[in-house]
Scaffold this motif. Structure first.
Motif, PDB file in Angstrom:
ATOM      1  N   SER A  62       0.831  -1.202   0.000  1.00  0.00           N
ATOM      2  CA  SER A  62       0.000   0.000   0.000  1.00  0.00           C
ATOM      3  C   SER A  62       0.864   1.249   0.000  1.00  0.00           C
ATOM      4  N   VAL A  63       0.328   2.312  -0.598  1.00  0.00           N
ATOM      5  CA  VAL A  63       0.954   3.635  -0.582  1.00  0.00           C
ATOM      6  C   VAL A  63      -0.100   4.614  -0.100  1.00  0.00           C
ATOM      7  N   VAL A  64       0.239   5.381   0.914  1.00  0.00           N
ATOM      8  CA  VAL A  64      -0.718   6.330   1.494  1.00  0.00           C
ATOM      9  C   VAL A  64      -1.173   7.327   0.429  1.00  0.00           C
ATOM     10  N   ASP A  65      -2.514   7.525   0.371  1.00  0.00           N
ATOM     11  CA  ASP A  65      -3.169   8.448  -0.577  1.00  0.00           C
ATOM     12  C   ASP A  65      -3.063   7.984  -2.033  1.00  0.00           C
ATOM     13  N   LYS A  66      -2.539   6.794  -2.263  1.00  0.00           N
ATOM     14  CA  LYS A  66      -2.459   6.249  -3.630  1.00  0.00           C
ATOM     15  C   LYS A  66      -3.339   5.014  -3.794  1.00  0.00           C
ATOM     16  N   GLY A  67      -3.418   4.198  -2.780  1.00  0.00           N
ATOM     17  CA  GLY A  67      -4.247   3.010  -2.862  1.00  0.00           C
ATOM     18  C   GLY A  67      -3.586   1.782  -2.259  1.00  0.00           C
ATOM     19  N   THR A  68      -4.348   0.700  -2.227  1.00  0.00           N
ATOM     20  CA  THR A  68      -3.908  -0.548  -1.596  1.00  0.00           C
ATOM     21  C   THR A  68      -4.197  -1.717  -2.528  1.00  0.00           C
ATOM     22  N   GLU A  69      -3.287  -2.696  -2.505  1.00  0.00           N
ATOM     23  CA  GLU A  69      -3.493  -3.906  -3.297  1.00  0.00           C
ATOM     24  C   GLU A  69      -3.322  -5.132  -2.406  1.00  0.00           C
ATOM     25  N   PHE A  70      -4.389  -5.937  -2.327  1.00  0.00           N
ATOM     26  CA  PHE A  70      -4.336  -7.200  -1.600  1.00  0.00           C
ATOM     27  C   PHE A  70      -4.097  -8.322  -2.605  1.00  0.00           C
ATOM     28  N   LYS A  71      -3.184  -9.204  -2.271  1.00  0.00           N
ATOM     29  CA  LYS A  71      -2.853 -10.338  -3.140  1.00  0.00           C
ATOM     30  C   LYS A  71      -3.196 -11.626  -2.399  1.00  0.00           C
ATOM     31  N   ILE A  72      -4.029 -12.455  -3.051  1.00  0.00           N
ATOM     32  CA  ILE A  72      -4.447 -13.729  -2.460  1.00  0.00           C
ATOM     33  C   ILE A  72      -4.022 -14.851  -3.406  1.00  0.00           C
ATOM     34  N   VAL A  73      -3.315 -15.840  -2.843  1.00  0.00           N
ATOM     35  CA  VAL A  73      -2.856 -16.996  -3.619  1.00  0.00           C
ATOM     36  C   VAL A  73      -3.548 -18.235  -3.070  1.00  0.00           C
ATOM     37  N   LEU A  74      -4.301 -18.922  -3.943  1.00  0.00           N
ATOM     38  CA  LEU A  74      -5.025 -20.135  -3.554  1.00  0.00           C
ATOM     39  C   LEU A  74      -4.577 -21.300  -4.431  1.00  0.00           C
ATOM     40  N   PRO A  75      -4.626 -22.521  -3.894  1.00  0.00           N
ATOM     41  CA  PRO A  75      -4.277 -23.683  -4.729  1.00  0.00           C
ATOM     42  C   PRO A  75      -5.313 -23.873  -5.834  1.00  0.00           C
ATOM     43  N   TYR A  76      -4.826 -24.277  -7.015  1.00  0.00           N
ATOM     44  CA  TYR A  76      -5.732 -24.483  -8.158  1.00  0.00           C
ATOM     45  C   TYR A  76      -6.184 -25.937  -8.174  1.00  0.00           C
TER      46      TYR A  76
END
Length: 556
Positions: A540-554
């Motif tokens: 995340s970057v303040v005042d720029k946005g946030t990115e959540f990354k989720i990794v699941l087994p296929y």
């Protein structure tokens, strides 16, 4: 309600500082005393360890004197020049401090006098011949150096001094009592400066004959063979065995009168007399103070390490106590905030339901529009209460592994579309975009995955300014993993808070988070992902946005 001030977990910084300060003072004092003890111990060792160095250094001499010399008596006086040469050769090789050996081939006779011997009554001791052996090198050791008439080549002093001891002993001999080995050894040995003379010790029967020969001329006129060896010793060839090389920088053999003039206050010295035939010499010990200081530190450092370990344990105990109090304080604060926010969350819909109910109850009649409005209000507020209760119940079940993971095949595009439609309907100003790459279907638990999507979508909407309410979802198949990314344009998360956002009851203090959050959303997401055997991370970057990354087994 209990206020935060009433918490029993108050941090007493003064007590912790006082405790650490006290043990630090004790630690420093202990180090000082340990150094003083080490210094005193090494100074005492410098004095006492000299005897051990002396003992180890003169071990070869003691072996020579106590074990090798008595071997001469084994020959019973019948040593000849060749046998004596071999015997002496082993001595010169084995004991480097023996530099020269003179061999006196001797006879003891009754009434016959020797011109160059000792005569007492009918008892006469004289030399037949004399040989001198000297170590000239490994090849020449044991070589006969000279052989000639006694009076032309060697002094009679050595021989006469031992012969006089023999005659005095024979005169005083008590023939009714066998003399001790110590008495025999001392009377047949003559120790002088740098020299040892030794007569082989005859049997007691022969000694009794010697006693008779002093006063009587025996009919048989017996002749007895005696061997005498004179050993010249050099103390400078004694091999110093410095048993404390880290304490004594230099050890050397010097005359007893040696007194170095160049020894200054920068050196520590000591001495000990050699004794025996080397009594005119001493061992001289000298070390610089800096050299001794190294030994002091080598003794002190293990003690200091133990003290440091003990000090570290005490500091660790203090830290753990402080940490425990601090954690308890934080837990109380989190629980306090949780109860406060949960109460507010329940209070709001309950109040709205109560107001709507009172209005319905007090109204004499309701129009169709009013009935629809009150019905919608009651329905929405009931859904809020139900959703909050379901989230708490699901969180507890997942934490305790009380539910099972369903395995259903879902179409990812349809799944994301349904999420987008639900949140767009709820929040018309919410801008959704998405992309899918590498797969269309996979097997998972649709309910848990839906909860995960809903929580992250709600967070993206809630923590964004009115003109930046947008969320981009990407789903990609990378090797045997499905990677979901949820990227918003919200207010962002400070880097100092990144490690805390997945903790239960934790809330970031900002203008969007004053009310309406109990700190369970992201903690719930993390538990969901862990339960589904996946991983979740955030940048995340303040005042720029946030990115959540989720990794699941296929699973397909």
């Amino acid at each position: 309600m209990i206020s935060e001030k009433d918490s029993g977990y108050r941090k007493n910084f003064l007590l912790i500082v006082t405790f650490i300060g006290l043990i630090s003072i004790i630690f420093i004092l202990s180090l000082f005393l340990a150094y003083k003890f080490s210094k005193k111990n090494i100074e005492n060792a410098f004095v006492s360890a000299k005897a051990n160095v002396l003992e180890e250094s003169i071990k070869p001499y003691n072996d020579f004197f106590l074990n090798k010399l008595p071997e001469i008596s084994f020959y019973n006086g019948y040593l000849d020049s060749a046998t004596a040469s071999k015997f002496v050769d082993t001595i010169l090789i084995q004991y480097p401090f023996v530099t020269k050996v003179v061999f006196y081939d001797t006879e003891v006779k009754n009434e016959k006098y020797f011109d160059d011997g000792i005569n007492l009554g009918n008892f006469s001791v004289g030399m037949k011949s004399v040989y001198q052996f000297k170590k000239l090198g490994t090849k020449n050791s044991g070589k006969l150096i000279g052989e000639a008439q006694v009076k032309n080549n060697v002094t009679l002093e050595n021989f006469n001094s031992v012969s006089f001891k023999l005659i005095n002993f024979v005169q005083k001999l008590d023939t009714n009592k066998v003399p001790s080995q110590e008495e025999l050894f001392s009377n047949f040995t003559n120790i002088q400066s740098n020299r040892i003379d030794y007569f082989n010790i005859p049997s007691f029967e022969i000694l009794k004959s010697y006693k008779k020969m002093v006063t009587t001329k025996l009919d048989a006129e017996p002749v007895y063979q005696q061997d005498m060896l004179s050993f010249q010793l050099d103390p400078n060839r004694i091999k110093i065995n410095n048993t404390r090389p880290l304490l004594y920088q230099k050890v050397k053999v010097v005359p007893i009168t040696y007194d170095p003039l160049d020894t200054s206050s920068e050196y520590v010295t000591g001495e000990i007399t050699l004794g025996g035939p080397f009594s005119d010499y001493k061992l001289f010990f000298i070390s610089s103070k800096s050299f001794v200081k190294k030994e002091i530190f080598s003794y002190f450092l293990p003690i200091a390490a133990l003290l440091l370990l003990f000090y570290g344990v005490l500091v660790l105990v203090a830290f753990l106590i402080y940490r425990n109090l601090n954690i308890n304080h934080k837990m109380f604060k989190l629980q306090y905030d949780f109860v406060t926010n949960l109460t507010h969350e329940f209070k709001t819909p309950v109040s709205v339901i109560k107001i709507a109910g009172n209005n319905i109850k007090s109204a004499s009649s309701l129009s169709e529009k009013e009935q629809q409005m009150y019905g919608r209000i009651l329905d929405e507020e009931a859904d809020k209460l139900n959703g909050l209760m379901n989230k708490l119940l699901a969180f507890t079940q997942i934490e305790n592994k009380a539910i099972t993971l369903n395995q259903d095949e879902i179409n990812i595009e349809d799944f994301i579309e349904s999420t987008v439609e639900a949140h767009t309907l709820k929040h018309p100003d919410f801008n959704f975009t998405y992309e899918i790459s590498g797969f269309r279907t996979f097997i998972t638990d649709p309910v848990l995955l839906g909860s995960l999507f809903d929580n992250l979508a709600e967070n993206a909407y809630k923590y964004s300014s009115p003109d930046h309410k947008k969320l981009h979802i990407s789903a990609r198949l990378i090797k045997d993993r499905i990677v979901f990314r949820f990227k918003d344009a919200g207010i962002g998360i400070p880097s100092s808070e990144i490690n805390n956002i997945f903790k239960k009851f934790y809330r970031i203090q900002n203008r969007y988070n004053q009310n309406g959050s109990v700190g369970l959303g992201l903690a719930f997401c993390k538990e969901l992902v862990n339960f589904m055997n996946g991983e979740i991370s955030v940048k995340s970057v303040v005042d720029k946005g946030t990115e959540f990354k989720i990794v699941l087994p296929y699973n397909n």
